[in-house]
Design a protein around this motif. Structure first.
Motif, PDB file in Angstrom:
ATOM      1  N   ILE A 466       0.817  -1.219   0.000  1.00 50.00           N
ATOM      2  CA  ILE A 466       0.000   0.000   0.000  1.00 50.00           C
ATOM      3  C   ILE A 466       0.848   1.266   0.000  1.00 50.00           C
ATOM      4  CG2 ILE A 466      -1.706   1.313   1.312  1.00 50.00           C
ATOM      5  CD1 ILE A 466      -2.938  -1.313   2.191  1.00 50.00           C
ATOM      6  N   ASP A 467       1.927   1.276   0.775  1.00 54.25           N
ATOM      7  CA  ASP A 467       2.756   2.476   0.894  1.00 54.25           C
ATOM      8  C   ASP A 467       3.966   2.479  -0.040  1.00 54.25           C
ATOM      9  OD1 ASP A 467       1.080   3.416   2.966  1.00 54.25           O
ATOM     10  OD2 ASP A 467       2.156   2.177   4.413  1.00 54.25           O
ATOM     11  N   GLY A 468       4.274   1.315  -0.607  1.00 48.60           N
ATOM     12  CA  GLY A 468       5.387   1.250  -1.543  1.00 48.60           C
ATOM     13  C   GLY A 468       6.732   1.001  -0.902  1.00 48.60           C
ATOM     14  N   GLU A 469       6.779   0.817   0.428  1.00 52.34           N
ATOM     15  CA  GLU A 469       8.042   0.554   1.102  1.00 52.34           C
ATOM     16  C   GLU A 469       7.778  -0.066   2.468  1.00 52.34           C
ATOM     17  OE1 GLU A 469      10.092   4.205   1.701  1.00 52.34           O
ATOM     18  OE2 GLU A 469       8.407   5.192   2.688  1.00 52.34           O
ATOM     19  N   PHE A 470       8.820  -0.696   3.027  1.00 56.13           N
ATOM     20  CA  PHE A 470       8.718  -1.230   4.381  1.00 56.13           C
ATOM     21  C   PHE A 470       8.908  -0.074   5.363  1.00 56.13           C
ATOM     22  CE2 PHE A 470      10.579  -4.820   1.918  1.00 56.13           C
ATOM     23  CZ  PHE A 470       9.502  -5.692   2.031  1.00 56.13           C
ATOM     24  N   GLU A 471       8.008   0.039   6.323  1.00 50.60           N
ATOM     25  CA  GLU A 471       8.073   1.155   7.256  1.00 50.60           C
ATOM     26  C   GLU A 471       8.391   0.704   8.684  1.00 50.60           C
ATOM     27  OE1 GLU A 471       4.495   3.422   6.888  1.00 50.60           O
ATOM     28  OE2 GLU A 471       5.152   4.377   5.024  1.00 50.60           O
ATOM     29  N   THR A 472       7.600  -0.201   9.244  1.00 53.77           N
ATOM     30  CA  THR A 472       7.808  -0.611  10.630  1.00 53.77           C
ATOM     31  C   THR A 472       9.136  -1.341  10.803  1.00 53.77           C
ATOM     32  OG1 THR A 472       5.404  -0.850  10.863  1.00 53.77           O
ATOM     33  CG2 THR A 472       6.777  -1.841  12.576  1.00 53.77           C
ATOM     34  N   ILE A 473       9.414  -2.298   9.911  1.00 51.98           N
ATOM     35  CA  ILE A 473      10.675  -3.044   9.926  1.00 51.98           C
ATOM     36  C   ILE A 473      11.208  -3.072   8.497  1.00 51.98           C
ATOM     37  CG2 ILE A 473      11.793  -5.250  10.451  1.00 51.98           C
ATOM     38  CD1 ILE A 473       9.436  -5.861  12.324  1.00 51.98           C
ATOM     39  N   ASP A 474      12.429  -2.642   8.303  1.00 51.94           N
ATOM     40  CA  ASP A 474      13.023  -2.613   6.963  1.00 51.94           C
ATOM     41  C   ASP A 474      13.455  -4.024   6.565  1.00 51.94           C
ATOM     42  OD1 ASP A 474      14.241  -2.097   4.576  1.00 51.94           O
ATOM     43  OD2 ASP A 474      15.879  -0.893   5.410  1.00 51.94           O
ATOM     44  N   LEU A 475      12.720  -4.611   5.618  1.00 53.23           N
ATOM     45  CA  LEU A 475      13.023  -5.960   5.140  1.00 53.23           C
ATOM     46  C   LEU A 475      13.523  -5.954   3.701  1.00 53.23           C
ATOM     47  CD1 LEU A 475       9.919  -7.875   6.604  1.00 53.23           C
ATOM     48  CD2 LEU A 475      12.212  -7.672   7.588  1.00 53.23           C
ATOM     49  N   SER A 476      14.080  -4.826   3.267  1.00 48.78           N
ATOM     50  CA  SER A 476      14.507  -4.696   1.877  1.00 48.78           C
ATOM     51  C   SER A 476      15.613  -5.688   1.511  1.00 48.78           C
ATOM     52  CB  SER A 476      14.968  -3.264   1.594  1.00 48.78           C
ATOM     53  OG  SER A 476      15.986  -2.861   2.504  1.00 48.78           O
ATOM     54  N   ARG A 477      16.385  -6.152   2.491  1.00 52.94           N
ATOM     55  CA  ARG A 477      17.432  -7.150   2.181  1.00 52.94           C
ATOM     56  C   ARG A 477      16.831  -8.528   1.894  1.00 52.94           C
ATOM     57  NH1 ARG A 477      22.384  -7.716   6.019  1.00 52.94           N
ATOM     58  NH2 ARG A 477      20.792  -8.079   7.632  1.00 52.94           N
ATOM     59  N   PHE A 478      15.560  -8.719   2.226  1.00 51.80           N
ATOM     60  CA  PHE A 478      14.938 -10.035   2.090  1.00 51.80           C
ATOM     61  C   PHE A 478      14.110 -10.181   0.812  1.00 51.80           C
ATOM     62  CE2 PHE A 478      14.765 -11.125   6.933  1.00 51.80           C
ATOM     63  CZ  PHE A 478      16.129 -11.338   6.905  1.00 51.80           C
ATOM     64  N   THR A 479      14.241  -9.258  -0.114  1.00 54.52           N
ATOM     65  CA  THR A 479      13.461  -9.361  -1.349  1.00 54.52           C
ATOM     66  C   THR A 479      14.076 -10.395  -2.296  1.00 54.52           C
ATOM     67  OG1 THR A 479      14.704  -7.558  -2.400  1.00 54.52           O
ATOM     68  CG2 THR A 479      12.700  -6.960  -1.176  1.00 54.52           C
ATOM     69  N   PHE A 480      13.341 -10.719  -3.358  1.00 52.35           N
ATOM     70  CA  PHE A 480      13.769 -11.725  -4.323  1.00 52.35           C
ATOM     71  C   PHE A 480      15.066 -11.329  -5.026  1.00 52.35           C
ATOM     72  CE2 PHE A 480      13.715 -13.935  -8.401  1.00 52.35           C
ATOM     73  CZ  PHE A 480      13.298 -15.215  -8.059  1.00 52.35           C
ATOM     74  N   GLU A 481      15.336 -10.037  -5.109  1.00 53.08           N
ATOM     75  CA  GLU A 481      16.516  -9.570  -5.839  1.00 53.08           C
ATOM     76  C   GLU A 481      17.810 -10.137  -5.271  1.00 53.08           C
ATOM     77  OE1 GLU A 481      13.878  -7.846  -5.403  1.00 53.08           O
ATOM     78  OE2 GLU A 481      13.490  -6.558  -7.152  1.00 53.08           O
ATOM     79  N   ARG A 482      17.830 -10.548  -4.016  1.00 49.41           N
ATOM     80  CA  ARG A 482      19.089 -11.072  -3.466  1.00 49.41           C
ATOM     81  C   ARG A 482      19.526 -12.353  -4.163  1.00 49.41           C
ATOM     82  NH1 ARG A 482      15.550 -12.913   0.863  1.00 49.41           N
ATOM     83  NH2 ARG A 482      16.060 -15.000   1.667  1.00 49.41           N
ATOM     84  N   PHE A 483      18.597 -13.103  -4.719  1.00 48.89           N
ATOM     85  CA  PHE A 483      18.970 -14.314  -5.457  1.00 48.89           C
ATOM     86  C   PHE A 483      19.548 -13.961  -6.827  1.00 48.89           C
ATOM     87  CE2 PHE A 483      15.125 -15.603  -2.914  1.00 48.89           C
ATOM     88  CZ  PHE A 483      15.858 -16.137  -1.873  1.00 48.89           C
ATOM     89  N   LEU A 484      19.107 -12.853  -7.386  1.00 46.71           N
ATOM     90  CA  LEU A 484      19.657 -12.404  -8.669  1.00 46.71           C
ATOM     91  C   LEU A 484      21.064 -11.843  -8.496  1.00 46.71           C
ATOM     92  CD1 LEU A 484      16.507 -10.508 -10.049  1.00 46.71           C
ATOM     93  CD2 LEU A 484      17.138 -12.903 -10.423  1.00 46.71           C
TER      94      LEU A 484
END
Length: 495
Positions: A466-484
């Motif tokens: 809904i907001d376009g980003e992680f706000e309460t806890i930053d989980l950006s390191r856990f996205t699918f892109e890490r496998f790429l």
């Protein structure tokens, strides 16, 4: 990413099953002529059809005696803003937080093939919650869940129903480390305390004083969760989420997603036009009929079978980015229940041994549960949920009796097995959307700690959608892109 509700959802009407007249052509958007023996297919949802076409199909169905009741069609909604595949604890948590944000604005459909949850990973788990991880994101996820459970009556109570009681037992986890692993365990505890977790580092002398039933041979240090850790009843938590979601208007469907409808389009590239595809509807099999249901976005919460669902969308079976699979597969794990009258007392923790086994109390009648993950060479077959009692006899019990001598004499009472949604790349969460299929989202790969992270994952994914980003806890390191990018994340010094 903002969700725009399709105006077609207000115009949706109940239609009979479509039977193609002789010579009719089926669209290239996933429909195909039915063959003898195939399940009947309800017309594709969301496709614009004129009033004349609707009346023509209804007349043809009436003429052939093929009339479908409204109640049967509505088993699977024709379209939803969001479809969630998997109605276990993760999927139900995601649905809850989406509806909490704005109950009236978003329609949510949850597709679950096992509505009794007899094979659900969360229902078959030991229900543990710990703050002792080596990755800061996992620590924060667990701490959020602890706070959520403290206020569960506020979050999940439903009018005219008793408030949920998950029977939380706050005994905490005790991690033991050998001399080789002691330094890392202490470093982990330092970071945990900096984030806010209440964890005590315990010397051999302190361990011997507090837990005199332990054999400390080969143990250098331990860490013990003083607050917020423990275990509870997973089935009660799943049921509470589902009841709350139903009250909020979430539609639960007893069915299985067996395919997605793909639409091709062209985009300009450096070498001319490039053909791509997108998905906006799923084929849902329910009671022998395949229904087609459209969505704005779909969320894969299929647990151990998440990798298979991703393949249905073409993830891991295509070229370039689509050649990289979702690295999640089922792994079977055993939980054994035994009785030991002279076992550790009522205040014994959930113990994690360096050898890999764990145990905790089950109730107050000197019953205990235990288990241990096998090595890669010992991985059991996933064809069934049968329990291997020899594994306890030959692998688990000798290690456990060495560490807790009182367990040299015990009586096996029962056992069960369940499936982990095992991330074989780095055993950690995969969350966010796919870089090619932007409306296909993940909440997968928890590898055994899904129960304790589910409430936090649901909130995080709601924020991301809904907001376009992680706000309460930053989980950006856990996205699918890490496998790429080959940027894998491993827990260190934690079993």
């Amino acid at each position: 990413m903002q969700i725009a509700r399709s105006s077609r959802s207000h115009l949706c009407r109940v239609l009979p099953r479509r039977v193609a007249p002789s010579g009719a052509k089926f669209s290239s958007q996933g429909e195909k002529p039915p063959t003898e023996g195939d399940p009947e297919i309800v017309p594709r949802a969301g496709t614009h059809r004129s009033t004349w076409e609707i009346l023509k199909d209804e007349f043809l169905a009436l003429k052939q005696g093929n009339i479908t009741s409204e109640s049967e069609i509505l088993k699977v909604p024709r379209e939803s803003d969001i479809m969630i595949i998997g109605g276990g604890l993760i999927g139900s948590s995601v649905a809850f937080w989406l509806k909490q944000r704005n109950p009236k604005a978003i329609s949510v459909t949850v597709v679950e093939r096992d509505p009794s949850y007899t094979r659900a990973s969360s229902a078959l788990s030991v229900g543990g919650i710990r703050h002792q991880f080596s990755l800061s994101e996992n620590i924060r996820l667990s701490m959020f869940t602890t706070n959520f459970l403290k206020n569960i009556k506020q979050h999940l109570s439903v009018l005219d129903m008793d408030p949920p009681d998950i029977q939380f037992n706050p005994q905490g986890y005790l991690f033991l480390a050998s001399p080789e692993g002691a330094e890392q365990l202490v470093l982990n505890a330092k970071m945990q305390r900096e984030i806010g977790a209440k964890v005590e580092v315990m010397s051999r002398e302190r361990l011997a004083h507090k837990f005199p039933w332990l054999n400390l041979q080969g143990i250098e240090v331990g860490t013990y969760g003083l607050e917020g850790e423990g275990w509870c009843d997973p089935w009660t938590l799943i049921r509470a989420f589902k009841h709350k979601n139903l009250a909020l208007g979430v539609k639960y469907v007893n069915g299985e997603v067996v395919g997605f409808d793909k639409q091709t389009y062209k985009v300009a590239g450096s070498n001319g036009y490039e053909e791509r595809y997108s998905i906006n509807s799923a084929q849902v099999k329910s009671e022998g009929t395949i229904y087609q249901s459209q969505f704005a976005l779909v969320i894969n919460c299929a647990g151990p079978w998440a990798g298979d669902v991703a393949k249905l969308a073409g993830i891991g079976t295509g070229e370039k980015i689509l050649s990289v699979p979702l690295p999640v597969e089922p792994r079977k794990r055993y939980v054994y229940v035994f009785h030991c009258p002279k076992g550790p007392g009522i205040e014994s923790p959930l113990l994690i041994d360096p050898s890999g086994f764990y145990f905790r109390r089950e109730g107050i009648g000197n019953h205990f549960i235990c288990g241990m993950s096998p090595t890669e060479e010992e991985e059991p077959s996933i064809d069934n949920l049968e329990v291997d009692y020899d594994y306890f006899q030959n692998k688990v019990w000798p290690l456990m009796a060495h560490r807790i001598p009182k367990f040299e004499s015990l009586k096996m009472m029962s056992a069960w097995s369940g499936f982990y949604d095992y991330n074989y790349a780095d055993q950690n969460l995969v969350i966010g959307n796919h870089p090619y299929l932007r409306n296909f989202f993940f909440a997968n790969g928890l590898s055994g700690h899904g129960f304790q992270h589910a409430p936090a994952i649901g909130r995080a994914l709601m924020e991301y959608i809904i907001d376009g980003e992680f706000e309460t806890i930053d989980l950006s390191r856990f996205t699918f892109e890490r496998f790429l990018n080959n940027e894998l994340l491993y827990e260190v010094g934690i079993i």
